[in-house]
Design a protein around this motif. Structure first.
Motif, short mmCIF file in Angstrom:
data_model
loop_
_atom_site.label_atom_id
_atom_site.label_comp_id
_atom_site.label_asym_id
_atom_site.label_seq_id
_atom_site.Cartn_x
_atom_site.Cartn_y
_atom_site.Cartn_z
N LEU A 175 0.83 -1.22 0.00
CA LEU A 175 0.00 0.00 0.00
C LEU A 175 0.86 1.26 0.00
O LEU A 175 0.49 2.26 -0.61
N SER A 176 1.99 1.20 0.68
CA SER A 176 2.85 2.38 0.69
C SER A 176 3.52 2.60 -0.67
O SER A 176 3.82 3.74 -1.04
N ARG A 177 3.73 1.53 -1.41
CA ARG A 177 4.35 1.66 -2.73
C ARG A 177 3.34 2.04 -3.81
O ARG A 177 3.66 2.79 -4.73
N GLN A 178 2.13 1.48 -3.72
CA GLN A 178 1.11 1.74 -4.73
C GLN A 178 -0.23 2.04 -4.05
O GLN A 178 -1.10 1.17 -3.94
N PRO A 179 -0.43 3.24 -3.58
CA PRO A 179 -1.69 3.56 -2.90
C PRO A 179 -2.91 3.48 -3.82
O PRO A 179 -4.03 3.28 -3.35
N GLU A 180 -2.70 3.61 -5.13
CA GLU A 180 -3.84 3.56 -6.05
C GLU A 180 -4.41 2.15 -6.17
O GLU A 180 -5.54 1.97 -6.64
N ALA A 181 -3.68 1.13 -5.77
CA ALA A 181 -4.15 -0.25 -5.84
C ALA A 181 -4.72 -0.73 -4.50
O ALA A 181 -4.73 -1.92 -4.21
N GLU A 182 -5.23 0.21 -3.72
CA GLU A 182 -5.70 -0.12 -2.37
C GLU A 182 -6.81 -1.17 -2.38
O GLU A 182 -6.78 -2.12 -1.60
N LYS A 183 -7.80 -1.01 -3.23
CA LYS A 183 -8.94 -1.94 -3.22
C LYS A 183 -8.49 -3.36 -3.56
O LYS A 183 -8.91 -4.32 -2.90
N SER A 184 -7.65 -3.49 -4.55
CA SER A 184 -7.18 -4.81 -4.95
C SER A 184 -6.32 -5.45 -3.86
O SER A 184 -6.47 -6.64 -3.55
N ILE A 185 -5.45 -4.67 -3.25
CA ILE A 185 -4.58 -5.19 -2.20
C ILE A 185 -5.38 -5.59 -0.98
O ILE A 185 -5.18 -6.67 -0.41
N MET A 186 -6.34 -4.75 -0.59
CA MET A 186 -7.14 -5.06 0.60
C MET A 186 -8.02 -6.29 0.38
O MET A 186 -8.18 -7.11 1.28
N ARG A 187 -8.59 -6.41 -0.81
CA ARG A 187 -9.43 -7.58 -1.10
C ARG A 187 -8.59 -8.85 -1.03
O ARG A 187 -9.00 -9.83 -0.40
N THR A 188 -7.43 -8.82 -1.63
CA THR A 188 -6.55 -9.98 -1.60
C THR A 188 -6.08 -10.27 -0.18
O THR A 188 -6.00 -11.44 0.23
#
Length: 89
Positions: free
Chosen positions: A41-54
């Motif tokens: 999340l710190s590297r790619q905050p725009e991918a928050e939804k995908s990271i959190m879902r995974t």
């Protein structure tokens, strides 16, 4: 000591050791998963939804391992299959 008390003591000890390992390892895995998700999340905050879902799917899978260990330990403690062989030879 009788054979039944030995089996009960050994199965109780095995249940305690199994529960200790079966809870400790998923806890370490959860910590590693959360740490990796925060780093992502710190590297790619725009991918928050995908990271959190995974992350949440992974945490659910890890937690299910701890629940399976608990179920097996409860079976060993309260419905020990080895006692049938000692009671009915």
């Amino acid at each position: 000591m009788s054979e039944i008390s030995v089996v009960i003591e050994v199965s109780t000890l095995a249940a305690v050791v199994g529960l200790a390992i079966g809870v400790q390892l998923p806890a370490f895995a959860m910590g590693k998963a959360i740490s990796s998700a925060l780093e992502a999340l710190s590297r790619q905050p725009e991918a928050e939804k995908s990271i959190m879902r995974t992350l949440f799917i992974g945490l659910a899978m890890i937690e299910s391992l701890a629940i399976y260990v608990l179920v097996i330990v409860l079976i060993i403690l309260f419905r020990n299959p080895l006692l049938e062989y000692l009671l009915h030879p």
